[in-house]
Design a protein around this motif. Structure first.
Motif, PDB file in Angstrom:
ATOM      1  N   LEU A 579       0.822  -1.205   0.000  1.00 52.55           N
ATOM      2  CA  LEU A 579       0.000   0.000   0.000  1.00 52.55           C
ATOM      3  C   LEU A 579       0.862   1.262   0.000  1.00 52.55           C
ATOM      4  CD1 LEU A 579      -2.755   1.466   0.359  1.00 52.55           C
ATOM      5  CD2 LEU A 579      -2.425   1.224   2.819  1.00 52.55           C
ATOM      6  N   VAL A 580       1.821   1.342   0.906  1.00 54.46           N
ATOM      7  CA  VAL A 580       2.641   2.556   0.995  1.00 54.46           C
ATOM      8  C   VAL A 580       3.553   2.704  -0.220  1.00 54.46           C
ATOM      9  CG1 VAL A 580       2.549   2.700   3.496  1.00 54.46           C
ATOM     10  CG2 VAL A 580       4.319   1.343   2.438  1.00 54.46           C
ATOM     11  N   THR A 581       3.995   1.576  -0.795  1.00 51.63           N
ATOM     12  CA  THR A 581       4.797   1.656  -2.024  1.00 51.63           C
ATOM     13  C   THR A 581       3.970   2.223  -3.164  1.00 51.63           C
ATOM     14  OG1 THR A 581       6.098  -0.265  -1.319  1.00 51.63           O
ATOM     15  CG2 THR A 581       6.229   0.340  -3.640  1.00 51.63           C
ATOM     16  N   GLY A 582       2.698   1.819  -3.234  1.00 54.17           N
ATOM     17  CA  GLY A 582       1.806   2.339  -4.279  1.00 54.17           C
ATOM     18  C   GLY A 582       1.606   3.836  -4.172  1.00 54.17           C
ATOM     19  N   THR A 583       1.526   4.366  -2.943  1.00 51.20           N
ATOM     20  CA  THR A 583       1.373   5.820  -2.785  1.00 51.20           C
ATOM     21  C   THR A 583       2.599   6.565  -3.311  1.00 51.20           C
ATOM     22  OG1 THR A 583       2.291   5.810  -0.529  1.00 51.20           O
ATOM     23  CG2 THR A 583      -0.083   5.489  -0.751  1.00 51.20           C
ATOM     24  N   LEU A 584       3.781   5.976  -3.148  1.00 46.73           N
ATOM     25  CA  LEU A 584       5.006   6.619  -3.645  1.00 46.73           C
ATOM     26  C   LEU A 584       5.094   6.561  -5.164  1.00 46.73           C
ATOM     27  CD1 LEU A 584       7.607   5.362  -1.014  1.00 46.73           C
ATOM     28  CD2 LEU A 584       6.892   7.727  -1.381  1.00 46.73           C
ATOM     29  N   VAL A 585       4.697   5.440  -5.747  1.00 42.29           N
ATOM     30  CA  VAL A 585       4.702   5.325  -7.212  1.00 42.29           C
ATOM     31  C   VAL A 585       3.763   6.364  -7.810  1.00 42.29           C
ATOM     32  CG1 VAL A 585       4.110   3.826  -9.149  1.00 42.29           C
ATOM     33  CG2 VAL A 585       5.368   2.895  -7.200  1.00 42.29           C
ATOM     34  N   LEU A 586       2.569   6.508  -7.239  1.00 43.34           N
ATOM     35  CA  LEU A 586       1.619   7.510  -7.716  1.00 43.34           C
ATOM     36  C   LEU A 586       2.186   8.917  -7.562  1.00 43.34           C
ATOM     37  CD1 LEU A 586      -1.154   8.210  -8.813  1.00 43.34           C
ATOM     38  CD2 LEU A 586      -2.043   8.143  -6.462  1.00 43.34           C
ATOM     39  N   SER A 587       2.923   9.153  -6.486  1.00 54.81           N
ATOM     40  CA  SER A 587       3.554  10.454  -6.283  1.00 54.81           C
ATOM     41  C   SER A 587       4.539  10.763  -7.404  1.00 54.81           C
ATOM     42  CB  SER A 587       4.271  10.465  -4.923  1.00 54.81           C
ATOM     43  OG  SER A 587       4.904  11.699  -4.698  1.00 54.81           O
ATOM     44  N   GLY A 588       5.347   9.768  -7.801  1.00 54.33           N
ATOM     45  CA  GLY A 588       6.278   9.973  -8.905  1.00 54.33           C
ATOM     46  C   GLY A 588       5.575  10.262 -10.211  1.00 54.33           C
ATOM     47  N   ILE A 589       4.438   9.593 -10.446  1.00 61.34           N
ATOM     48  CA  ILE A 589       3.698   9.774 -11.704  1.00 61.34           C
ATOM     49  C   ILE A 589       3.123  11.183 -11.805  1.00 61.34           C
ATOM     50  CG2 ILE A 589       1.649   9.034 -12.981  1.00 61.34           C
ATOM     51  CD1 ILE A 589       2.194   6.190 -11.941  1.00 61.34           C
ATOM     52  N   ILE A 590       2.455  11.649 -10.749  1.00 61.78           N
ATOM     53  CA  ILE A 590       1.833  12.976 -10.845  1.00 61.78           C
ATOM     54  C   ILE A 590       2.881  14.087 -10.840  1.00 61.78           C
ATOM     55  CG2 ILE A 590      -0.295  12.155  -9.761  1.00 61.78           C
ATOM     56  CD1 ILE A 590       0.533  13.629  -7.232  1.00 61.78           C
ATOM     57  N   THR A 591       4.043  13.816 -10.252  1.00 65.25           N
ATOM     58  CA  THR A 591       5.124  14.812 -10.320  1.00 65.25           C
ATOM     59  C   THR A 591       5.618  14.955 -11.753  1.00 65.25           C
ATOM     60  OG1 THR A 591       5.826  14.332  -8.049  1.00 65.25           O
ATOM     61  CG2 THR A 591       7.415  15.427  -9.467  1.00 65.25           C
ATOM     62  N   LEU A 592       5.719  13.852 -12.474  1.00 69.54           N
ATOM     63  CA  LEU A 592       6.113  13.901 -13.886  1.00 69.54           C
ATOM     64  C   LEU A 592       5.055  14.600 -14.736  1.00 69.54           C
ATOM     65  CD1 LEU A 592       7.635  10.325 -14.347  1.00 69.54           C
ATOM     66  CD2 LEU A 592       8.870  12.495 -14.413  1.00 69.54           C
ATOM     67  N   ILE A 593       3.774  14.346 -14.432  1.00 72.04           N
ATOM     68  CA  ILE A 593       2.691  14.967 -15.194  1.00 72.04           C
ATOM     69  C   ILE A 593       2.707  16.489 -15.039  1.00 72.04           C
ATOM     70  CG2 ILE A 593       0.180  15.192 -15.346  1.00 72.04           C
ATOM     71  CD1 ILE A 593      -0.014  12.219 -14.645  1.00 72.04           C
ATOM     72  N   SER A 594       2.950  16.959 -13.823  1.00 74.33           N
ATOM     73  CA  SER A 594       2.914  18.405 -13.551  1.00 74.33           C
ATOM     74  C   SER A 594       4.297  19.038 -13.567  1.00 74.33           C
ATOM     75  CB  SER A 594       2.245  18.654 -12.197  1.00 74.33           C
ATOM     76  OG  SER A 594       2.936  17.979 -11.169  1.00 74.33           O
ATOM     77  N   TYR A 595       5.278  18.340 -14.116  1.00 72.89           N
ATOM     78  CA  TYR A 595       6.680  18.777 -14.068  1.00 72.89           C
ATOM     79  C   TYR A 595       6.860  20.214 -14.564  1.00 72.89           C
ATOM     80  CZ  TYR A 595      11.752  18.564 -14.751  1.00 72.89           C
ATOM     81  OH  TYR A 595      13.108  18.807 -14.698  1.00 72.89           O
ATOM     82  N   LYS A 596       6.245  20.551 -15.701  1.00 69.60           N
ATOM     83  CA  LYS A 596       6.448  21.869 -16.296  1.00 69.60           C
ATOM     84  C   LYS A 596       5.753  22.982 -15.517  1.00 69.60           C
ATOM     85  CE  LYS A 596       7.082  20.223 -21.039  1.00 69.60           C
ATOM     86  NZ  LYS A 596       6.584  20.283 -22.441  1.00 69.60           N
ATOM     87  N   LYS A 597       4.803  22.619 -14.660  1.00 64.24           N
ATOM     88  CA  LYS A 597       4.061  23.623 -13.886  1.00 64.24           C
ATOM     89  C   LYS A 597       4.703  23.908 -12.525  1.00 64.24           C
ATOM     90  CE  LYS A 597       0.595  24.136 -16.788  1.00 64.24           C
ATOM     91  NZ  LYS A 597       0.267  25.436 -17.418  1.00 64.24           N
ATOM     92  N   LEU A 598       5.645  23.075 -12.114  1.00 67.18           N
ATOM     93  CA  LEU A 598       6.254  23.227 -10.784  1.00 67.18           C
ATOM     94  C   LEU A 598       7.395  24.235 -10.836  1.00 67.18           C
ATOM     95  CD1 LEU A 598       6.304  19.477  -9.669  1.00 67.18           C
ATOM     96  CD2 LEU A 598       4.646  21.247  -9.057  1.00 67.18           C
ATOM     97  N   VAL A 599       7.077  25.458 -11.261  1.00 65.66           N
ATOM     98  CA  VAL A 599       8.065  26.535 -11.370  1.00 65.66           C
ATOM     99  C   VAL A 599       7.461  27.811 -10.808  1.00 65.66           C
ATOM    100  CG1 VAL A 599       9.310  25.576 -13.341  1.00 65.66           C
ATOM    101  CG2 VAL A 599       7.280  26.986 -13.724  1.00 65.66           C
TER     102      VAL A 599
END
Length: 605
Positions: A579-599
């Protein structure tokens, strides 16, 4: 001869205009007071992590993991509710002192109540009154820990952009060190031993209650640090943004003035051509030329020069239209800057969820590390507290070195890349390593005086200690039986759940390797995520939004203990760590999706 100013000279000039050396010194002192108060509050909150479970068993021998999860989640629930409230109040008051002082008082009082739970009598084995008193104490402590959102607000508003990542990393460092050093202090208090608390109540000072007194003292120390004369609020972020905007607008105005000057010069040339256009030959030509040539010149004017005159007028109209369009664009940009009051949606969702995910993984160790050690490796209460305490002290030392690298690395590399590569990926590896591997053997079977296979923390016996049978006994006999029960639980070791004979154990080596990976990644995650979010918010009031960030972490500490203890108790380690590993994987995915906006918004413009 003109010399071009270096970037360093520009920064020095900017610093001189923003604050004097004395003001800068007082501002840095206030920042380090906030950092230290974060350490004090975190230490006072975490010092009970490894001891709260056995302390709860001593208070109420019939307690289960569900009640334990509620107690662990209580302070986080309070923090989740009060963090945005305190952030809103701070935004309104434009000062952090009232909230900080009130939080310190509540934090100190809650910890003292935690130490005094034993003076209240145990009102029967069914009501478990002491569990509710401890839950109330932890809830009060949680209200006090809501100072975290106020601390983040102050660090964001009292630092310049070039300093912010380093100071947010320092804030996270002090917080993490407090979380890790706290259990180490509990280890140091182990020689005090634990005493069985009588059913009719009594003032007990042992290895468990002493942590509450230390937490109360640390809260008083935090209160002193925020008193006037010691803590002086110095805000510079808004002044810096205004300074940069003013200089940027000045440069834009200077560039626009040059463009306008060039355009006016071109227009004058064209106007001059039109105004000086001569209908027919010039005076000199009339003197030199003969009448026949003059007639030819007049005939050329109507065909050629007339058209040229009209084309010049069209060009002048185009220049005026372009100038008006440029003015409208500049006005629209200024209006957009004035209207920007809300935080950007996608970065806000990303950063708040990331904080939730990172804290969820911290909660995993916070909640089940002591029961896990007792179940997986057959350690006693004292052995689990001492050994896990030493492990966390080692993790604190490692975190110190990791946090020290965040500031320099963030100046050399993109913060978003560091968050992904140095933060999230090591955290994922740390959890994957902890998955039980086939062939490692099974956990030791629970031993002690607990019949019925309930294990060290889930009593299922319905014989001698059936709670419904207490109604037929004399209360004194019930008290004596329950005290014997407490002694039995203290001696119980090993795993007694249904899945213990089906799921392989986690070895000590696995746990240590996974813990190292998680310790390496966690500082990058919490520090860079908070730094990126603060910069994304830009010049809008940040108290509420940073309170929302703290709330997401508190939510994970509310949901985490309840969910993790339930899953661990009923389904075992595979699903818990999955369960906790899945939360981290999802965190990596949404960080990549919003990468260009995190400025920062300045970059967007």
């Amino acid at each position: 001869m003109k010399f071009k100013k270096s970037k360093k000279q520009d920064i020095t000039l900017e610093n001189d205009e923003l604050e004097t050396q004395g003001e800068r010194k007082r501002r840095l002192i206030s920042l380090y007071i906030v950092h230290f108060s974060m350490f004090v509050v975190s230490l006072g909150s975490s010092i009970i992590f490894t001891g709260v479970y056995p302390y709860l068993l001593n208070l109420e021998p019939e307690v289960g993991l569900a009640e334990y999860g509620m107690v662990v989640a209580a302070d986080a629930a309070a923090q989740m509710v009060f963090s945005p409230i305190f952030g809103f109040i701070t935004d309104r008051l434009k000062t952090v002192r009232p909230v900080a002082l009130g939080s310190c008082v509540l934090f100190s009082g809650g910890n003292i109540l935690y130490a005094l739970v034993g003076i209240f009598p145990r009102i029967g084995p069914v009501t478990r009154s002491r569990v509710w008193i401890m839950l109330a104490a932890r809830f009060i402590v949680g209200i006090g820990t809501a100072i975290n959102s106020t601390s983040r607000y102050y660090v964001s508003m009292a630092t310049k952009i070039e300093e912010r990542t380093s100071h947010i990393a320092l804030l996270s460092l002090f917080q993490t060190l407090g979380f890790i050093v706290g259990p180490g202090i509990q280890t140091g208090l182990a020689p005090l031993g634990h005493k069985y608390i009588p059913a009719d109540g009594g003032l007990i000072f042992d290895m468990y209650t002493s942590t509450g007194w230390i937490g109360g003292i640390s809260g008083c120390l935090c209160l002193i640090l925020y008193l006037p004369g010691i803590f002086t609020e110095k805000y510079i972020a808004a002044k810096e943004l205004e300074y940069k905007k003013t200089h940027k607008e000045a440069k834009e105005a200077e560039a626009a003035a040059k463009e306008t000057e060039a355009a006016n010069a071109a227009a004058k040339v064209k106007h001059r051509k039109i105004s000086h256009m001569e209908i027919g030959p010039s005076i000199e030509e009339t003197k030199k030329e003969n009448p026949r040539k003059l007639l030819k010149s007049y005939s050329r004017i109507s065909v050629v020069d007339g058209a040229v005159n009209f084309s010049h007028l069209e060009e002048l109209e185009e220049i005026e239209e372009e100038s008006e369009a440029s003015d409208d664009t500049n006005n629209n940009k200024k209006d957009q800057k004035k209207e920007r009051k809300m935080a950007p949606i996608l970065p806000t969702i990303t950063c708040t969820y990331n904080n939730f995910s990172f804290m969820m993984n911290f909660v995993l160790l916070e909640t089940i590390v002591t029961p896990l050690a007792m179940d997986m490796w057959g350690w006693t209460q004292e052995e689990a507290i001492v050994n896990i305490g030493f492990v966390m002290i080692g993790g604190g030392v490692l975190s110190l070195f990791v946090f020290a690298t965040i500031g320099p690395l963030s100046k050399r590399f993109n913060e978003r890349i560091l968050l992904l590569i140095a933060g999230i990926i090591p955290m994922i590896l740390g959890r994957v390593v902890m998955f039980p591997f086939p062939g490692a053997g099974y956990p030791p079977v629970a031993s002690g005086l607990i019949p019925g296979g309930g294990g060290s923390n889930n009593v299922t016996t319905t014989t001698a200690f059936d709670t419904t049978a207490f109604e037929d006994y004399d209360y004194d006999l019930v008290v004596e039986s329950v005290n014997e029960r407490a002694a039995a639980i203290a001696l119980t070791t090993g795993c007694g759940y249904d899945w213990c004979s089906e799921i392989p154990k986690i070895t000590v080596a696995q746990f240590m390797i996974g813990y190292v990976f998680a310790t390496l990644g966690y500082p990058f995650c919490v520090a860079l995520n908070a730094s990126i979010y603060s910069k994304v918010l830009g010049d809008i009031p940040q108290g509420f939004w940073l309170g929302l960030l703290t709330t997401s972490g508190s939510l994970s500490r509310v949901v985490g203990p309840l969910v993790v203890t339930g899953i661990y108790e009923n389904y075992g380690t595979y699903l818990t760590f999955g369960l906790v590993t899945g939360t981290l994987v999802l965190s990596g995915i949404i960080t990549l999706i919003s990468y260009k906006k995190l400025v920062p918004p300045v970059t967007n413009h």
